[in-house]
Motif scaffolding. Structure first.
Motif, PDB file in Angstrom:
ATOM      1  N   GLN A 280       6.912 -10.352  -0.818  1.00 42.24           N
ATOM      2  CA  GLN A 280       7.740  -9.942  -1.953  1.00 42.24           C
ATOM      3  C   GLN A 280       6.903  -9.263  -3.036  1.00 42.24           C
ATOM      4  O   GLN A 280       7.305  -8.236  -3.603  1.00 42.24           O
ATOM      5  CB  GLN A 280       8.455 -11.164  -2.544  1.00 42.24           C
ATOM      6  CG  GLN A 280       9.593 -11.695  -1.678  1.00 42.24           C
ATOM      7  CD  GLN A 280      10.262 -12.901  -2.328  1.00 42.24           C
ATOM      8  OE1 GLN A 280       9.596 -13.860  -2.735  1.00 42.24           O
ATOM      9  NE2 GLN A 280      11.578 -12.857  -2.437  1.00 42.24           N
ATOM     10  N   ALA A 281       5.744  -9.839  -3.330  1.00 41.18           N
ATOM     11  CA  ALA A 281       4.879  -9.250  -4.349  1.00 41.18           C
ATOM     12  C   ALA A 281       4.424  -7.856  -3.935  1.00 41.18           C
ATOM     13  O   ALA A 281       4.417  -6.915  -4.742  1.00 41.18           O
ATOM     14  CB  ALA A 281       3.669 -10.153  -4.596  1.00 41.18           C
ATOM     15  N   THR A 282       4.042  -7.716  -2.680  1.00 43.02           N
ATOM     16  CA  THR A 282       3.596  -6.414  -2.182  1.00 43.02           C
ATOM     17  C   THR A 282       4.723  -5.392  -2.260  1.00 43.02           C
ATOM     18  O   THR A 282       4.513  -4.241  -2.673  1.00 43.02           O
ATOM     19  CB  THR A 282       3.107  -6.540  -0.729  1.00 43.02           C
ATOM     20  OG1 THR A 282       2.068  -7.524  -0.651  1.00 43.02           O
ATOM     21  CG2 THR A 282       2.585  -5.212  -0.211  1.00 43.02           C
ATOM     22  N   LEU A 283       5.925  -5.806  -1.873  1.00 43.00           N
ATOM     23  CA  LEU A 283       7.067  -4.891  -1.916  1.00 43.00           C
ATOM     24  C   LEU A 283       7.374  -4.471  -3.348  1.00 43.00           C
ATOM     25  O   LEU A 283       7.615  -3.286  -3.614  1.00 43.00           O
ATOM     26  CB  LEU A 283       8.288  -5.565  -1.282  1.00 43.00           C
ATOM     27  CG  LEU A 283       9.578  -4.743  -1.279  1.00 43.00           C
ATOM     28  CD1 LEU A 283       9.383  -3.448  -0.498  1.00 43.00           C
ATOM     29  CD2 LEU A 283      10.734  -5.548  -0.691  1.00 43.00           C
ATOM     30  N   TRP A 284       7.372  -5.425  -4.275  1.00 44.36           N
ATOM     31  CA  TRP A 284       7.673  -5.095  -5.682  1.00 44.36           C
ATOM     32  C   TRP A 284       6.653  -4.094  -6.212  1.00 44.36           C
ATOM     33  O   TRP A 284       7.009  -3.115  -6.861  1.00 44.36           O
ATOM     34  CB  TRP A 284       7.649  -6.369  -6.524  1.00 44.36           C
ATOM     35  CG  TRP A 284       8.201  -6.196  -7.909  1.00 44.36           C
ATOM     36  CD1 TRP A 284       9.477  -6.399  -8.331  1.00 44.36           C
ATOM     37  CD2 TRP A 284       7.459  -5.763  -9.075  1.00 44.36           C
ATOM     38  NE1 TRP A 284       9.600  -6.131  -9.675  1.00 44.36           N
ATOM     39  CE2 TRP A 284       8.374  -5.727 -10.162  1.00 44.36           C
ATOM     40  CE3 TRP A 284       6.138  -5.409  -9.297  1.00 44.36           C
ATOM     41  CZ2 TRP A 284       7.992  -5.357 -11.447  1.00 44.36           C
ATOM     42  CZ3 TRP A 284       5.756  -5.016 -10.586  1.00 44.36           C
ATOM     43  CH2 TRP A 284       6.673  -5.000 -11.641  1.00 44.36           C
ATOM     44  N   ILE A 285       5.376  -4.337  -5.929  1.00 43.54           N
ATOM     45  CA  ILE A 285       4.312  -3.435  -6.396  1.00 43.54           C
ATOM     46  C   ILE A 285       4.453  -2.053  -5.756  1.00 43.54           C
ATOM     47  O   ILE A 285       4.335  -1.022  -6.431  1.00 43.54           O
ATOM     48  CB  ILE A 285       2.930  -4.038  -6.069  1.00 43.54           C
ATOM     49  CG1 ILE A 285       2.691  -5.302  -6.903  1.00 43.54           C
ATOM     50  CG2 ILE A 285       1.820  -3.020  -6.316  1.00 43.54           C
ATOM     51  CD1 ILE A 285       1.530  -6.151  -6.415  1.00 43.54           C
ATOM     52  N   ALA A 286       4.725  -2.035  -4.445  1.00 41.87           N
ATOM     53  CA  ALA A 286       4.836  -0.760  -3.725  1.00 41.87           C
ATOM     54  C   ALA A 286       5.986   0.080  -4.268  1.00 41.87           C
ATOM     55  O   ALA A 286       5.852   1.308  -4.405  1.00 41.87           O
ATOM     56  CB  ALA A 286       5.030  -1.020  -2.230  1.00 41.87           C
ATOM     57  N   ILE A 287       7.102  -0.566  -4.580  1.00 44.60           N
ATOM     58  CA  ILE A 287       8.260   0.178  -5.093  1.00 44.60           C
ATOM     59  C   ILE A 287       8.029   0.600  -6.538  1.00 44.60           C
ATOM     60  O   ILE A 287       8.262   1.758  -6.906  1.00 44.60           O
ATOM     61  CB  ILE A 287       9.533  -0.678  -4.975  1.00 44.60           C
ATOM     62  CG1 ILE A 287       9.912  -0.844  -3.504  1.00 44.60           C
ATOM     63  CG2 ILE A 287      10.685  -0.049  -5.752  1.00 44.60           C
ATOM     64  CD1 ILE A 287      11.103  -1.738  -3.277  1.00 44.60           C
ATOM     65  N   GLU A 288       7.572  -0.323  -7.382  1.00 47.58           N
ATOM     66  CA  GLU A 288       7.406  -0.018  -8.801  1.00 47.58           C
ATOM     67  C   GLU A 288       6.394   1.109  -9.003  1.00 47.58           C
ATOM     68  O   GLU A 288       6.649   2.075  -9.737  1.00 47.58           O
ATOM     69  CB  GLU A 288       6.960  -1.289  -9.544  1.00 47.58           C
ATOM     70  CG  GLU A 288       7.101  -1.215 -11.061  1.00 47.58           C
ATOM     71  CD  GLU A 288       5.891  -0.605 -11.739  1.00 47.58           C
ATOM     72  OE1 GLU A 288       6.017  -0.176 -12.909  1.00 47.58           O
ATOM     73  OE2 GLU A 288       4.813  -0.549 -11.099  1.00 47.58           O
ATOM     74  N   ALA A 289       5.245   1.003  -8.365  1.00 51.65           N
ATOM     75  CA  ALA A 289       4.231   2.055  -8.494  1.00 51.65           C
ATOM     76  C   ALA A 289       4.673   3.339  -7.797  1.00 51.65           C
ATOM     77  O   ALA A 289       4.390   4.443  -8.267  1.00 51.65           O
ATOM     78  CB  ALA A 289       2.896   1.576  -7.925  1.00 51.65           C
ATOM     79  N   GLY A 290       5.385   3.196  -6.670  1.00 53.04           N
ATOM     80  CA  GLY A 290       5.888   4.371  -5.963  1.00 53.04           C
ATOM     81  C   GLY A 290       6.874   5.166  -6.804  1.00 53.04           C
ATOM     82  O   GLY A 290       6.892   6.405  -6.758  1.00 53.04           O
TER      83      GLY A 290
END
Length: 495
Positions: A280-290
């Motif tokens: 979940q943390a990785t997904l949130w970071i990947a989407i937010e920064a993306g």
């Protein structure tokens, strides 16, 4: 009236068009007065313009600046491409091929396009020709694409060089990307609906010790994308920046990571708590920064989606109120993980082979199949064994066995030889027509044995040992060994 009765007088308050344009960089700052704006903002840094007015305008601004202010008005000139129609013709009212950006953004019917031609001042013959072209190019009018898709599409075209041959079908394709971005992010929000980010979530994730290979891969790809886009922006390679951002979202986020973490996020057991949090943390970071990476290229949809991320408004006083005010992502080289990227690349080769076998044998999506992977020892074998669950997830497998002994592999298998180091087999018992599959394998064997025999003859020719360099000999031997392995695997599948 007679000629003597006409008095022509020049207006003393009007400058020649290009002359007044040449004064533009400093006249708007209050020149000739030494205003605060003039002192603060002149000279400027960058001029963006077209090649066709390089002499008419740019040269005049430079000459006027040096003559009247003793300073260059700017130090960099970025020449954008000229937008032409899909056939490479310059957009011109006389040709009737001008596309109004607002018509692309908001959409336009064919009837409206034709009515605009009738309202113009073109000769009847030119109107008829222009109408014929528009009916061929836009039989259903121009679909509503939005400004994000138009901007993104024009950026993609900048790799062409001086001219952009604008094909509306490509802009419509980027409208579909906008939809994909919207739907993928909205779908991903369900995965992080019960996740609470923190102001330092990236650092906490990287130091948690809870990350799987897929998580490390995703963060590494994010860092690579950030580095590429920043470098491209700095060197005005906007088309390459667009391609990097597009590939990150389509390939790394949507096609790989979102699919891989489905079983991880759906498993809410205590034993899976750490894995689930990391995903979940990785997904949130990947989407937010993306979204921040995409924002300069697609400002509206990214702003809307960024505000919908969970945790927005709870990240402390330093949290920006808008994505426009957020820092642009930068690469942290410490978070690049080439080993995990190589591992994922090897794993994706296996997954693509699994998918190819399922498609080849018309296996339904709900039917899980048993795969057997033969892979060279070392990094490829380690990757396959460490990501068996990921192969099962994306390959729709009931089981995946790595380097099982030959006696344990059933005879009824389909086969895909990926390369010299990797072969994937699928148990097809009860699923296919054996006679038809044997014929397919025999064709593959023929395509393999013919080049193998040619290479053997070449290596056995007189003078080969004396006249061929060691480098070529080594390359030929490696290729021959790979072809022999491939032929052996096919023969075993046929047997």
């Amino acid at each position: 009236c007679s000629k003597d009765e006409i008095i022509l007088e020049r207006d003393e308050d009007v400058l020649d068009t290009w002359f007044s344009s040449g004064l533009f960089p400093f006249s708007v700052m209050g020149w000739p007065d030494n205003t605060n704006d003039f002192k603060a903002f002149y000279p400027t840094s960058l001029l963006e313009t077209g090649l066709d007015i390089l002499f008419f305008w740019v040269a005049r601004m430079v000459m006027m600046g040096l003559q009247l202010t003793d300073t260059l008005p700017f130090h960099t000139v970025y020449l954008h491409a000229m937008v032409r129609d899909k056939d490479g013709r310059k957009m011109s009212k006389s040709l009737g091929n001008v596309i109004d950006p607002l018509e692309v953004i908001n959409g336009c019917t064919l009837e409206t396009l034709l009515a605009k031609l009738d309202a113009g001042n073109l000769p009847a013959k030119e109107i008829a020709r222009a109408k014929k072209d528009q009916q061929a190019d836009f039989p259903d009018g121009i679909p509503e694409c939005g400004s994000d898709a138009l901007r993104f599409g024009l950026l993609a075209y900048t790799v062409q060089g001086r001219d952009v041959n604008l094909d509306m079908k490509r802009v419509v394709g980027y409208r579909m990307f906008c939809n994909k971005l919207w739907n993928a992010t909205r779908f991903a929000l369900h995965f992080v609906s019960d996740f609470q980010p923190t102001p330092n979530i990236l650092e906490e994730l990287m130091s948690s010790g809870k990350m799987a290979i897929r998580d490390k891969f995703m963060i590494s790809r994010l860092m690579a994308c950030s580095e590429t886009v920043n470098d491209c922006f700095a060197s005005y390679k906007f088309g390459d920046a667009q391609h990097a951002a597009y590939s990150y979202w389509m390939n790394d986020v949507c096609d790989v990571f979102l699919e891989l973490i489905k079983p991880v996020v759906y498993d809410k057991s205590d034993e899976n708590k750490a894995n689930r949090w990391a995903a979940q943390a990785t997904l949130w970071i990947a989407i937010e920064a993306g979204l921040r990476i995409l924002h300069p290229m697609m400002p509206f949809v990214t702003e809307e989606l960024w505000h919908r991320l969970p945790g927005r408004g709870t990240l402390g006083g330093a949290e920006p109120k808008s994505i426009m005010l957020a820092e642009f992502p930068e690469c942290n080289s410490a978070y690049r993980n080439f080993e995990c990227e190589e591992s994922m690349e090897a794993t994706m080769k296996i997954i693509r082979a699994c998918r190819s076998l399922r498609q080849q044998y018309n296996i339904g999506n709900k039917v899980l199949t048993h795969f057997f992977v033969k892979v060279a020892s070392g990094q490829p074998e380690d990757a396959a064994k460490s990501q068996t669950d990921d192969i099962k997830t994306l390959g729709k497998a009931s089981a995946v066995d790595i380097n099982l002994d030959e006696e344990s592999i059933p005879k009824s298998v389909g086969i895909v030889v990926v390369d010299e180091q990797m072969t994937v087999l699928m148990d097809i018992k009860g699923l296919v027509d054996y006679a038809a599959e044997i014929k397919k394998l025999e064709k593959q064997l023929t395509k393999t044995t013919n080049p193998m025999q040619q290479l053997e003859d070449k290596m056995a020719a007189p003078g080969y040992e004396d006249n061929v360099s060691e480098e070529v000999k080594t390359s030929n031997q490696e290729r021959l060994d790979g072809l022999k392995k491939k032929a052996t695997d096919i023969e075993e599948a046929i047997a």
